[in-house]
Design a protein around this motif. Structure first.
Motif, PDB file in Angstrom:
ATOM      1  N   SER A 180       0.817  -1.221   0.000  1.00 40.36           N
ATOM      2  CA  SER A 180       0.000   0.000   0.000  1.00 40.36           C
ATOM      3  C   SER A 180       0.850   1.269   0.000  1.00 40.36           C
ATOM      4  CB  SER A 180      -0.950   0.008   1.190  1.00 40.36           C
ATOM      5  OG  SER A 180      -0.251   0.255   2.383  1.00 40.36           O
ATOM      6  N   HIS A 181       2.117   1.176   0.420  1.00 40.35           N
ATOM      7  CA  HIS A 181       2.910   2.411   0.487  1.00 40.35           C
ATOM      8  C   HIS A 181       3.392   2.871  -0.890  1.00 40.35           C
ATOM      9  CE1 HIS A 181       6.444  -0.321   0.318  1.00 40.35           C
ATOM     10  NE2 HIS A 181       7.096   0.727  -0.117  1.00 40.35           N
ATOM     11  N   VAL A 182       3.282   1.978  -1.874  1.00 39.14           N
ATOM     12  CA  VAL A 182       3.837   2.287  -3.197  1.00 39.14           C
ATOM     13  C   VAL A 182       3.152   3.514  -3.816  1.00 39.14           C
ATOM     14  CG1 VAL A 182       4.185   1.382  -5.535  1.00 39.14           C
ATOM     15  CG2 VAL A 182       4.510  -0.101  -3.550  1.00 39.14           C
ATOM     16  N   LEU A 185       4.635   6.693  -1.103  1.00 37.01           N
ATOM     17  CA  LEU A 185       6.071   6.970  -1.012  1.00 37.01           C
ATOM     18  C   LEU A 185       6.769   6.953  -2.377  1.00 37.01           C
ATOM     19  CD1 LEU A 185       8.611   7.442   0.679  1.00 37.01           C
ATOM     20  CD2 LEU A 185       8.747   4.970   1.024  1.00 37.01           C
ATOM     21  N   HIS A 186       6.413   6.001  -3.232  1.00 41.66           N
ATOM     22  CA  HIS A 186       7.153   5.858  -4.493  1.00 41.66           C
ATOM     23  C   HIS A 186       6.478   6.584  -5.650  1.00 41.66           C
ATOM     24  CE1 HIS A 186       9.628   3.247  -2.203  1.00 41.66           C
ATOM     25  NE2 HIS A 186       8.795   2.228  -2.188  1.00 41.66           N
ATOM     26  N   ARG A 187       5.431   7.325  -5.337  1.00 34.87           N
ATOM     27  CA  ARG A 187       4.783   8.135  -6.363  1.00 34.87           C
ATOM     28  C   ARG A 187       5.860   9.030  -6.999  1.00 34.87           C
ATOM     29  NH1 ARG A 187      -0.050  11.967  -4.298  1.00 34.87           N
ATOM     30  NH2 ARG A 187      -0.615  10.005  -3.302  1.00 34.87           N
ATOM     31  N   GLN A 339      14.207   5.585  -0.366  1.00 36.40           N
ATOM     32  CA  GLN A 339      12.909   6.062   0.141  1.00 36.40           C
ATOM     33  C   GLN A 339      12.422   5.109   1.224  1.00 36.40           C
ATOM     34  OE1 GLN A 339      10.695   6.355  -3.519  1.00 36.40           O
ATOM     35  NE2 GLN A 339      11.601   8.343  -4.032  1.00 36.40           N
ATOM     36  N   ASP A 340      12.512   3.809   0.946  1.00 41.13           N
ATOM     37  CA  ASP A 340      12.106   2.816   1.943  1.00 41.13           C
ATOM     38  C   ASP A 340      13.033   2.844   3.157  1.00 41.13           C
ATOM     39  OD1 ASP A 340       9.906   1.671   0.599  1.00 41.13           O
ATOM     40  OD2 ASP A 340      11.232   0.456  -0.645  1.00 41.13           O
ATOM     41  N   ALA A 341      14.331   2.734   2.897  1.00 46.88           N
ATOM     42  CA  ALA A 341      15.289   2.584   4.005  1.00 46.88           C
ATOM     43  C   ALA A 341      15.273   3.804   4.926  1.00 46.88           C
ATOM     44  CB  ALA A 341      16.692   2.359   3.453  1.00 46.88           C
TER      45      ALA A 341
HETATM   46 FE   LIG Z   1       8.969   0.535  -1.026  1.00 45.47          FE
END
Ligand SMILES: [Fe+2]
Ligand code: FES
Length: 428
Positions: A180-182, A185-187, A339-341
């Motif tokens: 769901s974070h994609v 955050l990765h937009r 972005q994730d880390a």
């Molecule tokens: Fe991610």
């Protein structure tokens, strides 16, 4: 939310801990094969599951992973001389082979047989694909070698990298099953990154910010399905397999290579994020490999000389507030991996799961934790071999697929979620 004792069970993996015993049931990625490129090359320090080890490749090409410290007076064998079939401590010349057996104690008479009684702890180290794998559990329980597809395709079809991440393995892994974070955050990046852009599925991701999650069990772990609206009342499914304890595969995008991760504890407050990209059906193109080497997709650029990301905690991940404001990147940090880390490290070294407020999109995470807790309990109480040890459990794939509304993904995508040698992933 978890109780503190449950959080401890899942996050502590040092010697003697229940979680550590679980991890010691599996073959785990230990090094990239390229770290030991030739016989008698320099040894490499390896810290795994809170144990300090040293890896080397001897004069005959045998790989070894042994206790980092010399049995004499504790010198780090990273300083060792890799010569004539063993690693020699430079302090007083004690020498060890790849099994940790001491071969020579130069100060003692050979006929005393003293060196035969000295043996360092050691673990097997085996090359398969681009990875050197180790098994750190009891020798009598050593399972067959793993059969993950990415490590079985020809070299030209796979690219693997690793980076250190400065937090516990579990909060990193949980990002890998949190589809769901994609959309947040990765937009921005999914439409510009050379290894993500241009897929039709990206439009579905950006057109529906309220994915519904459906999670189903498979023998080795879970398939985490995230459902978003597609056209004509159909659903776009992104299905992520998780194989216990820490393997995840990202659903593909268009015709791009397929990515995935292993999240391996270094100690309780640091982990390795292993990142692979592969194609089951053909070689990666030169452009794809160049993008991976340049840190695109799920890979990163490094601080020279190691595997620490160039954007890290000490430089605030090179956050760019102007890019954040302009929506070029959603958080201001560049690149999917960082972005994730950056956010996962910001939770602290071991996130306090007693304070969470979970919602329905966290179902995959909730089920994965419970599966792990059940496996730890069964291992501790009955010695039950945990899911994901059997190599047959590794024959899974991710999928990105559009299905009619009345079809359950576990039936309709069944074939797409298993390995079909030489055939590409199901992808939109
Ligand atoms: Fe991610
Ligand atoms: S400390 Fe290694 S030989 Fe003495």
């Amino acid at each position: 939310m978890l109780r503190q004792d449950q959080n401890d069970l899942l996050t502590r993996t040092g010697p003697g801990t229940p979680g550590g015993q679980l991890f010691r049931s599996y073959w785990l990625p230990a090094l990239l094969a390229e770290e030991l490129p030739e016989n008698e090359c320099p040894p490499v320090r390896v810290k795994l599951l809170s144990e300090r080890l040293v890896a080397f490749r001897d004069s005959e090409g045998r790989y070894g992973l042994i206790d980092e410290f010399c049995a004499h007076r504790g010198v780090s064998l990273w300083f060792g001389r890799n010569e004539e079939g063993g690693l020699r401590c430079p302090y007083h010349g004690w020498k060890y082979d790849v099994t940790g057996q001491c071969l020579e104690v130069p100060s003692e008479p050979v006929e005393s047989g003293f060196c035969k009684k000295i043996r360092l702890k050691s673990y097997p180290l085996v090359k398969m694909g681009p990875v050197l794998w180790t098994y750190m559990g009891p020798a009598e329980k050593q399972p067959p070698l793993p059969e993950y597809e990415f490590a079985q395709v020809p070299d030209a079809q796979c690219f693997t990298s690793k980076r250190t991440q400065e937090c516990n393995w579990l909060q990193a892994m949980e990002g890998g099953i949190d589809s769901s974070h994609v959309s947040w955050l990765h937009r921005g990046v999914i439409d510009s990154d050379p290894l993500f852009k241009g897929a039709k599925g990206n439009g579905y991701n950006m057109g529906d910010f309220r994915p519904m999650f459906e999670v189903v069990e498979h023998p080795g772990g879970l398939y985490v399905g995230a459902r978003r609206n597609a056209e004509n009342g159909q659903y776009y499914w992104r299905i992520t397999p998780w194989v216990m304890p820490c393997f995840t595969m990202i659903p593909p995008r268009g015709n791009h290579p397929v990515h995935g991760h292993f999240w391996i504890p270094i100690d309780d407050e640091n982990c390795w994020a292993w990142s692979f990209d592969y194609r089951p059906e053909r070689a990666l193109t030169a452009d794809e490999v160049a993008a991976m080497r340049a840190g695109k997709g799920i890979h990163v650029e490094y601080v020279p000389g190691g595997y620490r990301p160039a954007a890290n905690k000490d430089n605030d991940y090179l956050i760019d507030r102007a890019a954040q404001k302009a929506g070029i990147t959603y958080s201001g940090v560049e690149g999917i991996a960082m972005q994730d880390a950056s956010l996962q490290e910001s939770m602290g070294p071991i996130v306090d799961r007693t304070k969470e407020n979970l919602v329905s999109t966290d179902n995959g995470i909730i089920m994965a934790r419970h599966r792990m807790l059940r496996a730890i309990k069964a291992l501790m109480e009955k010695g039950t071999v945990p899911p994901g040890v059997d190599p047959a459990h590794h024959h899974v794939r991710s999928a990105a697929i559009v299905l009619p509304a009345d079809q359950a993904f576990k039936d309709a995508a069944k074939e797409a979620l298993s390995v079909r040698a030489g055939r590409a992933h199901a992808s939109v």
